[in-house]
Scaffold this active site. Structure first.
Site, PDB file in Angstrom:
ATOM      1  N   HIS A   3       0.735  -1.240  -0.315  1.00  0.00           N
ATOM      2  CA  HIS A   3       0.082   0.046   0.065  1.00  0.00           C
ATOM      3  C   HIS A   3       0.819   1.317  -0.085  1.00  0.00           C
ATOM      4  O   HIS A   3       1.945   1.332   0.808  1.00  0.00           O
ATOM      5  CB  HIS A   3      -1.080   0.051   1.300  1.00  0.00           C
ATOM      6  CG  HIS A   3      -1.913  -1.198   1.199  1.00  0.00           C
ATOM      7  ND1 HIS A   3      -2.504  -1.786   1.995  1.00  0.00           N
ATOM      8  CD2 HIS A   3      -2.763  -1.474   0.218  1.00  0.00           C
ATOM      9  CE1 HIS A   3      -3.487  -2.335   1.867  1.00  0.00           C
ATOM     10  NE2 HIS A   3      -3.543  -2.340   0.487  1.00  0.00           N
TER      11      HIS A   3
ATOM     12  N   GLU B 117       2.145   2.686   3.206  1.00  0.00           N
ATOM     13  CA  GLU B 117       2.717   2.075   4.109  1.00  0.00           C
ATOM     14  C   GLU B 117       4.193   1.916   3.803  1.00  0.00           C
ATOM     15  O   GLU B 117       4.775   0.744   3.908  1.00  0.00           O
ATOM     16  CB  GLU B 117       1.859   0.542   4.294  1.00  0.00           C
ATOM     17  CG  GLU B 117       0.395   0.941   4.734  1.00  0.00           C
ATOM     18  CD  GLU B 117      -0.263  -0.158   4.856  1.00  0.00           C
ATOM     19  OE1 GLU B 117       0.182  -1.564   4.861  1.00  0.00           O
ATOM     20  OE2 GLU B 117      -1.662  -0.070   5.010  1.00  0.00           O
TER      21      GLU B 117
ATOM     22  N   HIS C 269       2.512  -4.997   6.558  1.00  0.00           N
ATOM     23  CA  HIS C 269       1.603  -3.853   6.244  1.00  0.00           C
ATOM     24  C   HIS C 269       1.722  -2.806   7.680  1.00  0.00           C
ATOM     25  O   HIS C 269       2.497  -3.303   8.586  1.00  0.00           O
ATOM     26  CB  HIS C 269       0.223  -4.340   6.405  1.00  0.00           C
ATOM     27  CG  HIS C 269      -0.144  -4.919   4.941  1.00  0.00           C
ATOM     28  ND1 HIS C 269      -0.832  -4.121   4.082  1.00  0.00           N
ATOM     29  CD2 HIS C 269       0.120  -6.191   4.582  1.00  0.00           C
ATOM     30  CE1 HIS C 269      -0.927  -5.205   2.781  1.00  0.00           C
ATOM     31  NE2 HIS C 269      -0.541  -6.334   3.506  1.00  0.00           N
TER      32      HIS C 269
ATOM     33  N   GLU D 263       0.880  -6.452  10.881  1.00  0.00           N
ATOM     34  CA  GLU D 263       0.523  -4.856  10.877  1.00  0.00           C
ATOM     35  C   GLU D 263       1.648  -4.178  11.707  1.00  0.00           C
ATOM     36  O   GLU D 263       1.372  -4.187  12.903  1.00  0.00           O
ATOM     37  CB  GLU D 263      -0.828  -4.800  11.247  1.00  0.00           C
ATOM     38  CG  GLU D 263      -1.868  -5.225  10.310  1.00  0.00           C
ATOM     39  CD  GLU D 263      -2.123  -4.385   8.953  1.00  0.00           C
ATOM     40  OE1 GLU D 263      -1.619  -3.446   8.987  1.00  0.00           O
ATOM     41  OE2 GLU D 263      -2.866  -4.908   8.042  1.00  0.00           O
TER      42      GLU D 263
END
Length: 307
Positions: free
Chosen positions: A69, A72, A216, A277
């Site tokens: 992304h 990110e 992520h 994450e």
């Protein structure tokens, strides 16, 4: 300084395509155990760089990928710092997080793909002008709004473009109004419609990765399952990673439950796949948080490629 007593190459800095390519070249120039690769090209024909770490003949491969992304991009820096630390420990013959690296890497290759979505990162950093031929549509769908852009140049969210729960994801997309190109969560006209997605799926088809890790941000969470296709060892591996980091071992909800890289890998190969994450806060996580984020995740990241 770090292991091997040379100045670090991967230091806190804003990340873009040029920075990642430069760091990959510098790491390969310093460490003979690294091999530079190109696993594909983006919509705007930017290379998707990779590094393959190997200390000799190998029959086991693990893949760690980052920056799916646009906002990110700090995850790319974390992937490259991990690569640097592993290489430094190998060359110095020293343990890392208490693990004897030379012994642990025997018979194993580790693949790093630090920048899955190079166009998206450029757009997130520099706005719609970085979207090339897609600049007008990117501008119309939020590319110039700070902190918004996650997709690739065509407005497709790479981590919703993998063929895993496609029909369920389309139903949720209709419900949530994510049915056309935009800054985030549009899954595209079909699974693997995007070259960035195909770069990873083709790589997995060429190499029998024992497991994969997708980085992520943010939330300090570990996702590890995808329905009945999840192999039994995944739960224990996730618990080990959680114990090493203090991250929560949990499951995503809503649109995030389908179409991701680890979902596709688990569905196709019935081998472990993990989404990690990193950090807490609002994307893009600031560079000032890099050392703190990496240090908390360090042991977990080392284990994630060695389990």
């Amino acid at each position: 300084m770090h292991i091997g007593m040379q100045p670090r190459l991967v230091t806190p800095q804003p990340v873009d395509y040029g920075v990642v390519r430069g760091l990959c070249a510098a790491l390969c120039g310093r460490y003979s155990c690294l091999r530079p690769m190109c696993v594909g090209r983006s919509v705007l024909v930017r290379e998707i760089p990779a590094l393959m770490l190997s200390t000799g003949p190998a029959d086991r491969q693990v893949l760690l990928a980052a920056a799916f992304h646009g906002q990110e991009w700090l995850t790319a820096l974390c992937a490259l710092r991990l690569c640097e630390e592993l290489c430094g420990a190998v060359r110095a013959g020293l343990p890392l997080c208490g693990i004897p690296l030379r012994r642990a890497l025997k018979g194993r290759q580790i693949w790093f793909v630090p920048l899955v979505n190079p166009d998206g990162v450029e757009i997130a950093r520099y706005g719609s002008g970085a979207a090339g031929a897609y600049a007008a549509s990117a501008a119309e769908t939020g590319a110039d709004t700070p902190g918004l852009w996650q997709a690739n140049a065509r407005g497709v969210d790479i981590n919703h473009n993998f063929n895993a729960g496609w029909e369920e994801m389309q139903a949720l997309a209709q419900k949530n109004g994510k049915t056309s190109p935009g800054a985030r969560q549009y899954s595209g006209p079909g699974p693997e419609s995007e070259p960035e997605t195909r770069a990873l799926t083709d790589l997995c088809r060429r190499y029998a990765f024992r497991h994969v890790v997708a980085l992520h941000s943010q939330g300090e969470e570990i996702y590890w399952e995808y329905g009945e296709d999840t192999p039994p060892q995944s739960r224990m591996m996730a618990k080990v990673l959680g114990a090493a980091s203090g991250y929560a071992v949990t499951a995503p909800t809503g649109l995030a439950s389908y179409g991701g890289f680890k979902d596709w890998f688990i569905r196709c190969y019935h081998r472990p796949g993990f989404t990690i994450e990193l950090g807490r806060g609002v994307n893009p996580l600031p560079v000032a948080q890099f050392e703190t984020v990496y240090e908390k995740a360090r042991e977990m990241l080392v284990l994630s490629v060695l389990l």
